[in-house]
Design an enzyme around this catalytic site. Structure first.
Site, PDB file in Angstrom:
ATOM      1  N   ALA A   9      -2.966   6.844   3.183  1.00  0.00           N
ATOM      2  CA  ALA A   9      -1.662   7.274   3.698  1.00  0.00           C
ATOM      3  C   ALA A   9      -1.459   8.764   3.460  1.00  0.00           C
ATOM      4  O   ALA A   9      -1.024   9.501   4.361  1.00  0.00           O
ATOM      5  CB  ALA A   9      -0.544   6.474   3.047  1.00  0.00           C
ATOM      6  N   TYR A  10      -1.785   9.201   2.260  1.00  0.00           N
ATOM      7  CA  TYR A  10      -1.650  10.624   1.945  1.00  0.00           C
ATOM      8  C   TYR A  10      -2.554  11.458   2.854  1.00  0.00           C
ATOM      9  O   TYR A  10      -2.122  12.451   3.449  1.00  0.00           O
ATOM     10  CB  TYR A  10      -2.007  10.870   0.475  1.00  0.00           C
ATOM     11  CG  TYR A  10      -1.833  12.302   0.042  1.00  0.00           C
ATOM     12  CD1 TYR A  10      -0.577  12.813  -0.221  1.00  0.00           C
ATOM     13  CD2 TYR A  10      -2.934  13.150  -0.114  1.00  0.00           C
ATOM     14  CE1 TYR A  10      -0.402  14.133  -0.628  1.00  0.00           C
ATOM     15  CE2 TYR A  10      -2.780  14.458  -0.507  1.00  0.00           C
ATOM     16  CZ  TYR A  10      -1.508  14.948  -0.773  1.00  0.00           C
ATOM     17  OH  TYR A  10      -1.351  16.265  -1.160  1.00  0.00           O
ATOM     18  N   SER A  11      -3.811  11.054   2.987  1.00  0.00           N
ATOM     19  CA  SER A  11      -4.762  11.796   3.824  1.00  0.00           C
ATOM     20  C   SER A  11      -4.301  11.827   5.274  1.00  0.00           C
ATOM     21  O   SER A  11      -4.330  12.870   5.934  1.00  0.00           O
ATOM     22  CB  SER A  11      -6.153  11.169   3.729  1.00  0.00           C
ATOM     23  OG  SER A  11      -6.645  11.194   2.401  1.00  0.00           O
TER      24      SER A  11
END
Length: 248
Positions: A154-156
């Site tokens: 999700a962060y990436s």
């Protein structure tokens, strides 16, 4: 510290009450500018404004809510008179887990803060800048948005989207006096580390050829220059701060 020319410029910094955002605020003030910090925790916001002194103000903002951002823009303009600079620094990491185990609610929260919140801020601030045909927008992305860190999907994905949004907005405003850029740091040791597992932190460190994490002041130095009038022929660009990790 190199002295930059931000005299008379007013900057909005999201997530400005701590970490990278706070370091950027200090650097902008040291370069002659004033700042309004947009952040959510009231105690941290009050403490940050107190530490920064009279050239700083704070507004409690939930960047995941469009109406909160719109209200903050109006309040900022009323208090400061203008918004010359927008630094989108607010962000969260989300849990460290495989895609097939990733909690749906956590995925949505990461996207809401890291991507949707940044979109709301750009959407509402750009017209203020257009009215004067001048502005600088700097978005905090991540080298994870280029490489795709395992156990941080999700962060990436959110940071890859920030890079793409920066390029789109930069092109849309290229014939104006508004420049839009982003920076892609490798891991920087801040309170965000509290959201990560020890294994993931060690993985990130192992990927950095310099063998150390970045410092918030190193990020602030590049961001502050991107906020200046001297940064006049870079827009839609991505600037690496990765200790040698970035490969493209």
């Amino acid at each position: 510290m190199n002295q930059l020319d931000l005299n008379g410029r007013h900057a909005v910094i999201t997530g400005g009450a701590g970490g990278i955002g706070m370091a950027i605020a200090k650097r902008i003030i040291a370069s002659g500018g004033t700042v309004t910090l947009w952040d959510l925790p009231p105690e941290a916001l009050s403490a940050a404004v107190s530490e920064l002194g009279p050239k700083a103000k704070g507004i409690q903002v939930n960047v995941t809510e469009h109406h909160s951002v719109a209200a903050a823009v109006k309040q900022t303009v009323q208090q400061a008179g203008n918004i010359d600079v927008l630094v989108n620094s607010a962000g969260i990491t989300g849990p460290n887990t495989k895609v097939w185990d990733y909690p749906v609610e956590a995925w949505q929260q990461v996207m809401q803060v890291n991507l949707n919140g940044l979109f709301y801020c750009c959407r509402e601030v750009v017209p203020i800048m257009q009215s004067r045909n001048y502005g600088r927008i700097v978005n905090l992305a991540s080298v994870a948005g280029k490489e795709g860190n395992p156990n941080a999907s999700a962060y990436s994905a959110s940071k890859a989207a920030v890079i793409a949004l920066t390029k789109s907005l930069g092109k849309e405003l290229a014939n104006t006096g508004i420049c839009v850029n982003c920076v892609t740091p490798a891991a920087v040791k801040t309170a965000m580390f509290d959201q990560m597992t020890a294994e993931h932190i060690q993985f990130m460190l192992s990927k950095i050829p310099m063998g150390r994490f970045g410092e918030v002041d190193e990020i602030a130095a590049m961001v502050a220059w991107l906020c200046t009038e001297e940064c006049s022929f870079s827009t839609g660009a991505t600037f690496d701060l990765s200790g040698g990790r970035a490969t493209y």
